[in-house]
Each structure stands twice: as C-alpha cells, then as structure tokens.
Write a protein that holds these residues in place. Structure first.
Motif, PDB file in Angstrom:
ATOM      1  N   PHE A  83      79.273  43.489  43.480  1.00  0.00           N
ATOM      2  CA  PHE A  83      79.969  43.711  42.214  1.00  0.00           C
ATOM      3  C   PHE A  83      78.947  43.855  41.085  1.00  0.00           C
ATOM      4  O   PHE A  83      78.101  42.980  40.880  1.00  0.00           O
ATOM      5  CB  PHE A  83      80.939  42.562  41.933  1.00  0.00           C
ATOM      6  CG  PHE A  83      82.074  42.497  42.918  1.00  0.00           C
ATOM      7  CD1 PHE A  83      83.243  43.189  42.696  1.00  0.00           C
ATOM      8  CD2 PHE A  83      81.949  41.749  44.095  1.00  0.00           C
ATOM      9  CE1 PHE A  83      84.294  43.146  43.612  1.00  0.00           C
ATOM     10  CE2 PHE A  83      82.986  41.702  45.017  1.00  0.00           C
ATOM     11  CZ  PHE A  83      84.158  42.406  44.770  1.00  0.00           C
ATOM     12  N   PHE A  84      79.039  44.963  40.349  1.00  0.00           N
ATOM     13  CA  PHE A  84      78.022  45.298  39.355  1.00  0.00           C
ATOM     14  C   PHE A  84      78.289  44.649  38.002  1.00  0.00           C
ATOM     15  O   PHE A  84      79.371  44.820  37.431  1.00  0.00           O
ATOM     16  CB  PHE A  84      77.999  46.817  39.124  1.00  0.00           C
ATOM     17  CG  PHE A  84      77.111  47.590  40.052  1.00  0.00           C
ATOM     18  CD1 PHE A  84      76.292  48.585  39.571  1.00  0.00           C
ATOM     19  CD2 PHE A  84      77.113  47.339  41.417  1.00  0.00           C
ATOM     20  CE1 PHE A  84      75.474  49.323  40.414  1.00  0.00           C
ATOM     21  CE2 PHE A  84      76.309  48.065  42.274  1.00  0.00           C
ATOM     22  CZ  PHE A  84      75.480  49.061  41.776  1.00  0.00           C
ATOM     23  N   PRO A  85      77.314  43.955  37.430  1.00  0.00           N
ATOM     24  CA  PRO A  85      77.367  43.628  36.001  1.00  0.00           C
ATOM     25  C   PRO A  85      76.940  44.865  35.208  1.00  0.00           C
ATOM     26  O   PRO A  85      76.242  45.749  35.733  1.00  0.00           O
ATOM     27  CB  PRO A  85      76.341  42.505  35.857  1.00  0.00           C
ATOM     28  CG  PRO A  85      75.341  42.784  36.936  1.00  0.00           C
ATOM     29  CD  PRO A  85      76.109  43.398  38.082  1.00  0.00           C
ATOM     30  N   ARG A  86      77.333  44.929  33.951  1.00  0.00           N
ATOM     31  CA  ARG A  86      76.997  46.111  33.154  1.00  0.00           C
ATOM     32  C   ARG A  86      75.484  46.297  33.014  1.00  0.00           C
ATOM     33  O   ARG A  86      74.972  47.428  32.963  1.00  0.00           O
ATOM     34  CB  ARG A  86      77.650  46.015  31.768  1.00  0.00           C
ATOM     35  CG  ARG A  86      77.302  47.162  30.810  1.00  0.00           C
ATOM     36  CD  ARG A  86      77.588  48.529  31.425  1.00  0.00           C
ATOM     37  NE  ARG A  86      76.922  49.583  30.695  1.00  0.00           N
ATOM     38  CZ  ARG A  86      77.508  50.351  29.785  1.00  0.00           C
ATOM     39  NH1 ARG A  86      78.792  50.166  29.486  1.00  0.00           N
ATOM     40  NH2 ARG A  86      76.831  51.300  29.176  1.00  0.00           N
ATOM     41  N   GLY A  87      74.741  45.216  32.982  1.00  0.00           N
ATOM     42  CA  GLY A  87      73.300  45.330  32.854  1.00  0.00           C
ATOM     43  C   GLY A  87      72.657  46.087  34.005  1.00  0.00           C
ATOM     44  O   GLY A  87      71.637  46.763  33.811  1.00  0.00           O
ATOM     45  N   LEU A  88      73.239  45.993  35.193  1.00  0.00           N
ATOM     46  CA  LEU A  88      72.695  46.728  36.335  1.00  0.00           C
ATOM     47  C   LEU A  88      72.898  48.229  36.146  1.00  0.00           C
ATOM     48  O   LEU A  88      71.996  49.022  36.442  1.00  0.00           O
ATOM     49  CB  LEU A  88      73.350  46.250  37.631  1.00  0.00           C
ATOM     50  CG  LEU A  88      72.880  46.910  38.931  1.00  0.00           C
ATOM     51  CD1 LEU A  88      71.364  46.860  39.071  1.00  0.00           C
ATOM     52  CD2 LEU A  88      73.556  46.253  40.131  1.00  0.00           C
ATOM     53  N   VAL A  89      74.064  48.619  35.649  1.00  0.00           N
ATOM     54  CA  VAL A  89      74.307  50.039  35.354  1.00  0.00           C
ATOM     55  C   VAL A  89      73.258  50.554  34.378  1.00  0.00           C
ATOM     56  O   VAL A  89      72.667  51.620  34.583  1.00  0.00           O
ATOM     57  CB  VAL A  89      75.726  50.243  34.787  1.00  0.00           C
ATOM     58  CG1 VAL A  89      75.911  51.678  34.286  1.00  0.00           C
ATOM     59  CG2 VAL A  89      76.774  49.911  35.840  1.00  0.00           C
ATOM     60  N   ASP A  90      73.032  49.807  33.318  1.00  0.00           N
ATOM     61  CA  ASP A  90      72.072  50.249  32.294  1.00  0.00           C
ATOM     62  C   ASP A  90      70.662  50.339  32.869  1.00  0.00           C
ATOM     63  O   ASP A  90      69.919  51.285  32.572  1.00  0.00           O
ATOM     64  CB  ASP A  90      72.105  49.300  31.108  1.00  0.00           C
ATOM     65  CG  ASP A  90      73.414  49.361  30.333  1.00  0.00           C
ATOM     66  OD1 ASP A  90      74.107  50.404  30.418  1.00  0.00           O
ATOM     67  OD2 ASP A  90      73.750  48.371  29.666  1.00  0.00           O
TER      68      ASP A  90
END
Length: 218
Positions: free
Chosen positions: A179-186
């Motif tokens: 499950f991705f936190p938004r920081g990983l996307v960035d």
C-alpha cells in the motif's frame, strides 16, 4: 523471507489464472482506457505493459492500434492473452514474455514510447524493488515517454489489516499488496514530470487507488 513471499505470490497467481481463466473479464480496465488516450496524445506507438495477466488491457491497446509487449510472471495468464489475441486477430501487434519485475526489464535502452502497469507496482515488492523497477522503466522509455500506473494506497480499507509482511505490505486471501503512501509516489517521480495523481475506487470493497501519470523530459 522476501524471496519466499515472491515465490508464493508467483505460485498463487499461476494457480489463480489456471483455475479462473479470463478472471477479470474481456473489457479493459478504466485506467487502460484512460492510458490509451494519454499515450495517443503523446504520439506513442509502442506500449510495454507490466503485469499484463490474461491480457484484457494489452488487447485493448492492440485494438487501439498500438504495438504491445506484455510481461507477466504467470505463464498461464500470458497463454490466455495469446489465445485471445489470435481470436481477436491482433496477434501481430502483441508479443508476450514471462518476466519477474524484480529483475531488469528485457527491453533495450530508450526502446519504447509508453509503459502501463495496473496494480503491478503495488504487488509484493519492497520499496527498494519498486524504486529499482521505476529506474528500469526510465531506462527503457524514450525521451518524452509516458508511464501510467495504478496502485492501492494507505487510505484503502485493507491497509494495516491481514497478514503483515513489513514495508506496508499486507496479505489478504493469499494476495499480498504494498500500500503506497503519497510520499512514495512523489519519490518515484524524481527526475520525471509528475503529470497527474488521480484518486479513484474499484471493486466491491471498494479498493482505493491512485492513477499516476508521469513523463520523461525530452
């Protein structure tokens, strides 16, 4: 433990595709329909799909006129894809290869225009492996190339429940999800242009996902 989890997931997907042919149906996913439009607007001609499964999205790209290379670690799913490509008379635009994305992609440097991955990056991959994979995608894309991917995120109802494997990976009914936190996307967009992070829902739970579009500078 990581290798054991990866191998158990490979076996689970192989068994699932074998037991449930065409399990996701013939219609393309909504992200694939969106991605086809994004790819066309970018002037893309060839698409690399990661985690193609039994091929509903790869076949959509082929019907839309793209040349598609479909990768998955399930030979059973890819056989179903090839059979459907022949039935739909698009087999000349589709190639397949069994591949584990924990290893370097089989494409040459700067050899594809677009990459699509629906819920592949959020499989049983560590954060380090996800970064390595996006690095590989960066390598194989031509300048100006586009990546569209979807992932379940930490706002999903299954996050934090089920069997915990660490690194935000949780397993339900035999399927492990990162499950991705938004920081990983960035962080995965470092060195790219981050065009869009679109929140949407899918399925009965419903699953909560992001659809991410990012482009390589020319």
């Amino acid at each position: 433990m990581d290798d054991e989890l990866a191998e158990s997931q490979r076996a689970h997907w192989q068994d699932t595709y074998s037991a449930h042919p065409g399990m996701y149906g013939e219609e393309p996913s909504a992200p694939a329909v969106h991605a086809a439009g994004v790819f066309r607007a970018a002037g893309a001609r060839d698409v690399l799909e990661l985690g193609a499964g039994h091929g509903r999205d790869a076949l959509h790209f082929a019907r839309e006129g793209f040349t598609v290379q479909a990768l998955d670690f399930s030979s059973s799913g890819l056989q179903q894809l090839r059979d459907a490509a022949r039935a739909q008379q698009v087999e000349q635009r589709v190639t397949t290869a069994v591949h584990d994305v924990r290893h370097p992609l089989p494409s040459a440097d700067a050899s594809v225009d677009a990459v699509f991955a629906h819920m592949l990056l959020c499989m049983a991959l560590s954060t380090e492996e996800i970064h390595a994979l996006v690095g590989e995608i960066h390598r194989v894309l031509r300048p100006g190339g586009v990546l569209v991917y979807t992932v379940r995120h930490t706002g999903d109802a299954h996050h934090g429940t089920g069997v915990a494997h660490g690194d935000d990976i949780f397993e339900h009914d035999g399927f492990a999800v990162h499950f991705f936190p938004r920081g990983l996307v960035d962080s995965l967009a470092d060195g790219w242009t981050l065009d869009e992070v679109h929140a949407f829902e899918e399925g009965d739970l419903p699953r909560r996902l992001w659809r991410v579009t990012q482009t390589l500078p020319r």
